[in-house]
Design an enzyme around this catalytic site. Structure first.
Site, mmCIF file in Angstrom:
data_model
loop_
_atom_site.group_PDB
_atom_site.id
_atom_site.type_symbol
_atom_site.label_atom_id
_atom_site.label_comp_id
_atom_site.label_asym_id
_atom_site.label_seq_id
_atom_site.Cartn_x
_atom_site.Cartn_y
_atom_site.Cartn_z
ATOM 1 N N PRO A 110 0.833 -1.217 0.000
ATOM 2 C CA PRO A 110 0.000 0.000 0.000
ATOM 3 C C PRO A 110 0.861 1.258 0.000
ATOM 4 O O PRO A 110 1.941 1.291 0.579
ATOM 5 C CB PRO A 110 -0.792 -0.119 1.311
ATOM 6 C CG PRO A 110 -0.739 -1.558 1.694
ATOM 7 C CD PRO A 110 0.569 -2.076 1.177
ATOM 8 N N GLY A 111 0.364 2.292 -0.676
ATOM 9 C CA GLY A 111 1.028 3.591 -0.629
ATOM 10 C C GLY A 111 2.208 3.756 -1.556
ATOM 11 O O GLY A 111 2.940 4.741 -1.432
ATOM 12 N N GLY A 113 2.057 4.088 -4.883
ATOM 13 C CA GLY A 113 1.766 4.924 -6.051
ATOM 14 C C GLY A 113 1.079 4.211 -7.197
ATOM 15 O O GLY A 113 1.179 4.667 -8.340
ATOM 16 N N LYS A 114 0.359 3.127 -6.929
ATOM 17 C CA LYS A 114 -0.303 2.392 -8.006
ATOM 18 C C LYS A 114 -1.401 3.226 -8.660
ATOM 19 O O LYS A 114 -1.535 3.226 -9.885
ATOM 20 C CB LYS A 114 -0.867 1.071 -7.457
ATOM 21 C CG LYS A 114 0.211 0.120 -6.952
ATOM 22 C CD LYS A 114 -0.361 -1.206 -6.513
ATOM 23 C CE LYS A 114 -1.115 -1.126 -5.224
ATOM 24 N NZ LYS A 114 -0.243 -0.771 -4.063
ATOM 25 N N THR A 115 -2.179 3.940 -7.869
ATOM 26 C CA THR A 115 -3.234 4.792 -8.433
ATOM 27 C C THR A 115 -2.634 5.937 -9.238
ATOM 28 O O THR A 115 -3.130 6.268 -10.326
ATOM 29 C CB THR A 115 -4.123 5.346 -7.307
ATOM 30 O OG1 THR A 115 -4.684 4.263 -6.563
ATOM 31 C CG2 THR A 115 -5.255 6.193 -7.868
ATOM 32 N N HIS A 333 17.760 1.043 29.008
ATOM 33 C CA HIS A 333 17.301 0.095 27.982
ATOM 34 C C HIS A 333 17.619 0.631 26.575
ATOM 35 O O HIS A 333 18.191 -0.087 25.737
ATOM 36 C CB HIS A 333 15.788 -0.124 28.149
ATOM 37 C CG HIS A 333 15.214 -1.150 27.222
ATOM 38 N ND1 HIS A 333 14.942 -2.436 27.614
ATOM 39 C CD2 HIS A 333 14.876 -1.089 25.916
ATOM 40 C CE1 HIS A 333 14.445 -3.118 26.600
ATOM 41 N NE2 HIS A 333 14.387 -2.325 25.551
ATOM 42 N N GLU A 334 17.257 1.879 26.323
ATOM 43 C CA GLU A 334 17.462 2.452 24.986
ATOM 44 C C GLU A 334 18.947 2.681 24.700
ATOM 45 O O GLU A 334 19.400 2.505 23.562
ATOM 46 C CB GLU A 334 16.683 3.758 24.845
ATOM 47 C CG GLU A 334 15.179 3.634 25.027
ATOM 48 C CD GLU A 334 14.547 2.584 24.135
ATOM 49 O OE1 GLU A 334 15.097 2.320 23.033
ATOM 50 O OE2 GLU A 334 13.515 2.009 24.524
ATOM 51 N N HIS A 337 20.343 -0.573 23.429
ATOM 52 C CA HIS A 337 20.077 -0.773 21.998
ATOM 53 C C HIS A 337 21.051 0.041 21.144
ATOM 54 O O HIS A 337 21.642 -0.468 20.182
ATOM 55 C CB HIS A 337 18.644 -0.329 21.659
ATOM 56 C CG HIS A 337 17.578 -1.289 22.092
ATOM 57 N ND1 HIS A 337 17.579 -2.621 21.719
ATOM 58 C CD2 HIS A 337 16.461 -1.109 22.841
ATOM 59 C CE1 HIS A 337 16.500 -3.214 22.227
ATOM 60 N NE2 HIS A 337 15.814 -2.316 22.922
ATOM 61 N N ASP A 408 10.748 -6.284 21.588
ATOM 62 C CA ASP A 408 12.119 -6.677 21.190
ATOM 63 C C ASP A 408 12.213 -8.194 21.022
ATOM 64 O O ASP A 408 12.830 -8.681 20.069
ATOM 65 C CB ASP A 408 13.126 -6.226 22.247
ATOM 66 C CG ASP A 408 13.184 -4.716 22.392
ATOM 67 O OD1 ASP A 408 12.844 -4.021 21.424
ATOM 68 O OD2 ASP A 408 13.571 -4.244 23.486
#
Length: 494
Positions: A110-111, A113-115, A333-334, A337, A408
């Site tokens: 979806p999204g 650019g087919k249309t 925690h972040e 990561h 996670d």
């Protein structure tokens, strides 16, 4: 006219009742007839309403959008234009004995650019353009959908004649709604609608107006074989997610006529939006403009785009307040990561954020150096370690874990399954459907345990980094990639 007929009908029923004829069964039959008359598309009120609303949508029958207005789909555009050239250059096509194409199937997420591609195709071929969605043909009454297909093709030919064109393009979105595989269990109405579409595409009724059908779907695997075979949809064009260059092109198109600051780097934004569709990129530019307006800035700056990317990825910033202890845990925690991601794949951390957004209390936004479509075992293992790094950091710092790593774990388990499914584990090349649940669970656990221990050891080596970086993140609540790398470099040097 309708009221006159209703009056005559009521008068007749009263007369029959006066004669002693039971009218209840007649009322039931008349009610069913009125319902069918009302909802069918054979010139009745509902059918007329459908045609009127369709006609409103088709006022601008030749779209203004061109292929140059669409970014990030160079291969798909080239393939579609070549197919349209067969429609335009009919004399040259006949000289080579090339059979005219009946339709093109656009497939992709979806999204993408087919249309827009279908509209540009109508402009390129100077053809009238009519559009419909697969759901518009679905009704509870048999025959309605098939009749609406006939109406659509008739309307295309009539509109082309009125505008003195010899071709028309019909775009059907969500073709899988009416073109799904027929396996004997579907409703008869769907079968009749699909059969009518196949008949119209075959061109059994000869006509001077060439009708070219473009259809779009996100699920090509659901379509019936009679629809996808050559002679119906002769070409299947994949409209994929744009690569980095494509994303930069799309962003540039949407930035036109907007007050963009001169320091905004389009290529950097394109790098940070890996996996975004064209629609998502349009949303990024729009959200950035909204953030600029909120801050009463004269132009749209880098920080507005950074906020916009975060919003499209994670959702709007929330007002949830957390205790200082929870905030510290989220920060650790972040940082876990971000630390492991930067050590394993340098220069890929875009931001470390402590502000709640969407369902997340904090997050790290990564951007790969290059768009990657194939992955080695080593690369997948690195991704698993990055997923587990938040929990590893908590265990090193607090000597325990929390419930904040659920997502996670889900990502790490999915990566492990990908490794198993592609033959990158000790099980070798194997059909995953032949594995029992116990076998699969044991192999996933073995991979996770091994990589988690490696992540723990890597995190322990940089325990002092968390101490030095924690206070900065708690105060500022956001570190961009360059800030984070500067702090990490200071710790590595010392």
């Amino acid at each position: 006219m309708y009221f006159s007929l209703l009056g005559v009908g009521l008068g007749l029923l009263l007369f029959l009742a006066y004669l002693g004829v039971p009218i209840l069964p007649m009322l039931v039959i008349v009610g069913i007839g009125i319902a069918i008359w009302y909802f069918s598309g054979t010139g009745t009120k509902a059918g007329s309403l459908w045609k009127k609303e369709n006609a409103k949508d088709q006022r601008n029958t030749i779209p203004r959008i061109q292929f140059t207005d669409i970014g990030g789909q160079e291969r798909a555009k080239k393939e579609l234009m070549e197919a349209l050239d067969f429609l335009i250059q009919q004399d040259k096509m006949q000289a080579y004995g090339i059979q005219p194409l009946k339709g093109i199937l656009l497939t992709g997420p979806p999204g993408t650019g087919k249309t827009l591609m279908a509209k540009a195709a109508a402009h390129y071929s100077d053809a009238v353009f009519l559009t419909a969605s697969g759901s518009e043909f679905v009704e509870m009454y048999v025959g309605v959908g098939a009749n609406r297909v006939r109406q659509l093709f008739t309307q295309a030919r009539n509109t082309a004649k009125k505008q003195k064109k010899n071709r028309a393009v019909i775009f059907i979105d969500e073709i899988d709604v009416i073109g799904a595989k027929r396996e004997g269990s579907q409703h008869k109405e769907y079968d009749q609608t699909l059969n009518q579409l196949l008949t119209e595409m075959d061109g059994i009724k000869k006509n001077d107006i060439a009708v070219f059908v473009i259809a779009a779907t996100n699920r090509k695997d659901l379509l019936d074989a009679a629809l996808t075979r050559p002679g119906r949809f002769d070409r299947h064009i994949s409209v994929d997610l744009p690569d980095k260059e494509g994303r930069a092109h799309i962003l540039s198109l949407h930035m036109k006529k907007r007050p963009i600051h001169e320091n905004v780097n389009v290529n950097k934004i394109a790098q940070e939006t890996y996996g975004f569709s064209g629609a998502s990129l349009a949303s990024v530019v729009n959200e950035a403009a909204i953030y600029a307006m909120r801050s009463e800035s004269k132009d749209i700056r880098d920080q507005h785009f950074a906020q916009a990317v975060d919003k499209v990825l994670m959702g709007e910033q929330t007002d949830r307040s957390t205790s200082l202890e929870d905030k510290k845990r989220v920060a650790i925690h972040e940082l876990g990561h971000a630390l492991v991601a930067e050590l394993l794949e340098p220069n890929t951390v875009a931001q470390v954020v402590l502000t709640p957004r969407g369902q997340a209390l904090g997050y790290v936004r990564h951007h790969p150096k290059d768009d990657r479509y194939l992955h080695t075992k080593e690369q997948l293992e690195k991704q698993v370690m990055i997923c587990l790094a938040g929990t590893a950091a908590e265990e090193v710092w607090y000597d325990n874990r929390s419930t904040g790593a659920k997502n996670d774990y889900e990502q790490a388990i999915q990566l492990c399954k990908t490794m198993i499914d592609t033959g990158l584990t000790s099980l070798g090349i194997i059909d995953m459907t032949l594995l029992s649940t116990d076998q699969l669970s044991k192999e996933v656990s073995r991979i996770l345990d091994k990589l988690y221990q490696q992540t723990i050891q890597m995190t322990k080596k940089h325990h002092s980094f968390f101490r030095d970086c924690l206070n900065t993140l708690l105060v500022e609540e956001r570190l961009d990639g360059d800030q984070f790398r500067k702090l990490l470099m200071q710790q590595l040097v010392s």
